[in-house]
Write a protein that holds these residues in place. Sequence first.
Motif, PDB file in Angstrom:
ATOM      1  N   PHE A 190     102.044   8.372  57.207  1.00  0.00           N
ATOM      2  CA  PHE A 190     100.919   8.339  58.128  1.00  0.00           C
ATOM      3  C   PHE A 190      99.627   8.240  57.662  1.00  0.00           C
ATOM      4  O   PHE A 190      99.118   9.085  57.276  1.00  0.00           O
ATOM      5  CB  PHE A 190     100.966   9.236  59.146  1.00  0.00           C
ATOM      6  N   PRO A 191      99.325   6.948  57.439  1.00  0.00           N
ATOM      7  CA  PRO A 191      97.644   6.622  57.017  1.00  0.00           C
ATOM      8  C   PRO A 191      96.782   7.656  58.151  1.00  0.00           C
ATOM      9  O   PRO A 191      97.328   7.635  59.276  1.00  0.00           O
ATOM     10  CB  PRO A 191      97.423   5.513  57.164  1.00  0.00           C
ATOM     11  N   HIS A 192      95.879   8.106  57.654  1.00  0.00           N
ATOM     12  CA  HIS A 192      94.764   8.801  58.744  1.00  0.00           C
ATOM     13  C   HIS A 192      93.417   8.931  58.293  1.00  0.00           C
ATOM     14  O   HIS A 192      93.304   8.808  56.937  1.00  0.00           O
ATOM     15  CB  HIS A 192      95.346  10.082  58.961  1.00  0.00           C
ATOM     16  N   GLU A 193      92.690   9.073  58.989  1.00  0.00           N
ATOM     17  CA  GLU A 193      91.056   9.450  58.351  1.00  0.00           C
ATOM     18  C   GLU A 193      90.360  10.492  59.465  1.00  0.00           C
ATOM     19  O   GLU A 193      90.643  10.578  60.542  1.00  0.00           O
ATOM     20  CB  GLU A 193      90.270   8.006  58.487  1.00  0.00           C
ATOM     21  N   VAL A 194      89.424  10.899  58.935  1.00  0.00           N
ATOM     22  CA  VAL A 194      88.353  11.515  59.825  1.00  0.00           C
ATOM     23  C   VAL A 194      87.142  11.062  59.913  1.00  0.00           C
ATOM     24  O   VAL A 194      86.406  10.468  58.830  1.00  0.00           O
ATOM     25  CB  VAL A 194      87.989  12.986  59.048  1.00  0.00           C
ATOM     26  N   MET A 195      86.856  10.681  61.147  1.00  0.00           N
ATOM     27  CA  MET A 195      85.708   9.853  61.556  1.00  0.00           C
ATOM     28  C   MET A 195      84.321  10.497  61.276  1.00  0.00           C
ATOM     29  O   MET A 195      84.317  11.933  61.242  1.00  0.00           O
ATOM     30  CB  MET A 195      85.738   9.724  63.240  1.00  0.00           C
ATOM     31  N   PRO A 196      83.307   9.977  61.183  1.00  0.00           N
ATOM     32  CA  PRO A 196      81.785  10.914  60.581  1.00  0.00           C
ATOM     33  C   PRO A 196      81.514  11.800  61.720  1.00  0.00           C
ATOM     34  O   PRO A 196      81.840  11.564  63.026  1.00  0.00           O
ATOM     35  CB  PRO A 196      80.783   9.683  60.680  1.00  0.00           C
ATOM     36  N   SER A 197      81.319  12.891  61.373  1.00  0.00           N
ATOM     37  CA  SER A 197      81.140  14.189  62.151  1.00  0.00           C
ATOM     38  C   SER A 197      79.791  14.259  62.397  1.00  0.00           C
ATOM     39  O   SER A 197      78.919  14.321  61.338  1.00  0.00           O
ATOM     40  CB  SER A 197      81.734  15.425  61.734  1.00  0.00           C
TER      41      SER A 197
END
Length: 222
Positions: A190-197
Motif C-alpha cells: 500500500f503506497p501512502h502519503e502524508v498531506m502537508p500539515s
Amino acid sequence: MMNALRDSGDDVQRQDNLFEKIASDLHDRGYSIQPRALPPGLASDLCLHVRDMPSSEFRRAGVGRGDERIVNDFVRTDEVSWITASSSVEQEWLGWASSLQTYLNRRLFLGLYSFESHYAHYCQGDFYKRHVDAFKGQTNRILSLVTYLNPHWLPSYGGELVLYRDEQDVEGLRITPQLGTLVVFLSEEFPHEVMPSAHDRYSIAGWFRVNTSTAAVADPPI
Ligand code: OGA
Ligand code: MN
C-alpha cells in the motif's frame, strides 16, 4: 470491586473485538482503519508524553536504508524519535503492540517476530510524499501500523494520511490524524502519503517484522 472486575472484563472483550476486526480486514483486503482503537488512557498518556519530550530527542527523518540513508527535503520533512521502553507509558504502548502481534500471529499465521516504532512530529508545512514502507524481497517489514496523537484535529489543518489501494490508485482513502485512530496495512502493498500539515501533528509509526537474519543485517532501523 464488582465494578473493577466488570470494567476489566469489558476492556478485554473490547480489545478482542478490535483485534478480530483488524485481523479480518487484513485477511480480506490487506488494511484496516479503526477509529478509537487505542485504549483511551494509553492514547491520552502518549499524547501528553510526546509533547513533553525535549526537541533534542527528535531528529530529521531519513529516507533509504543503512549507509544509504539521507535526509531528503523533497520526500519527507518530519522529525522522528525511536520508542524504547524507557517510561511506563512506552512500556504500555509496546505491551499493547505485542498483544496485537500475538493475536495476529495466532489468527493469520503471519510469523511476526519483532516490532519497532517511532514518534513522528510534523511541524507546520511538513509532509511525507507517496511511498511504500518496504520493497518486495528487500526487507523484513511485513505490517505497518500508524496511530495518531492529536486530540482536536480540524479539517482545515490538512495533514491527512492518504492510503492508496494499489500502485495504480491515485484517489486513495483519506484518514484524519485524530487521537486514537489506528491504521494497519501490509507494508509492501500500500503506497501512502502524508498531506502537508498546517498544524503540529504527532503520530506513531511502527512495523512488525519477520526474522530473516540476512534482511535484518541489510535493513537496520534508520
Ligand atoms: C511513515 C508514515 C504516516 C503518518 O512514517 O512511514 O507513512 O500518517 N507515516 O504519520
Ligand atoms: Mn510510511
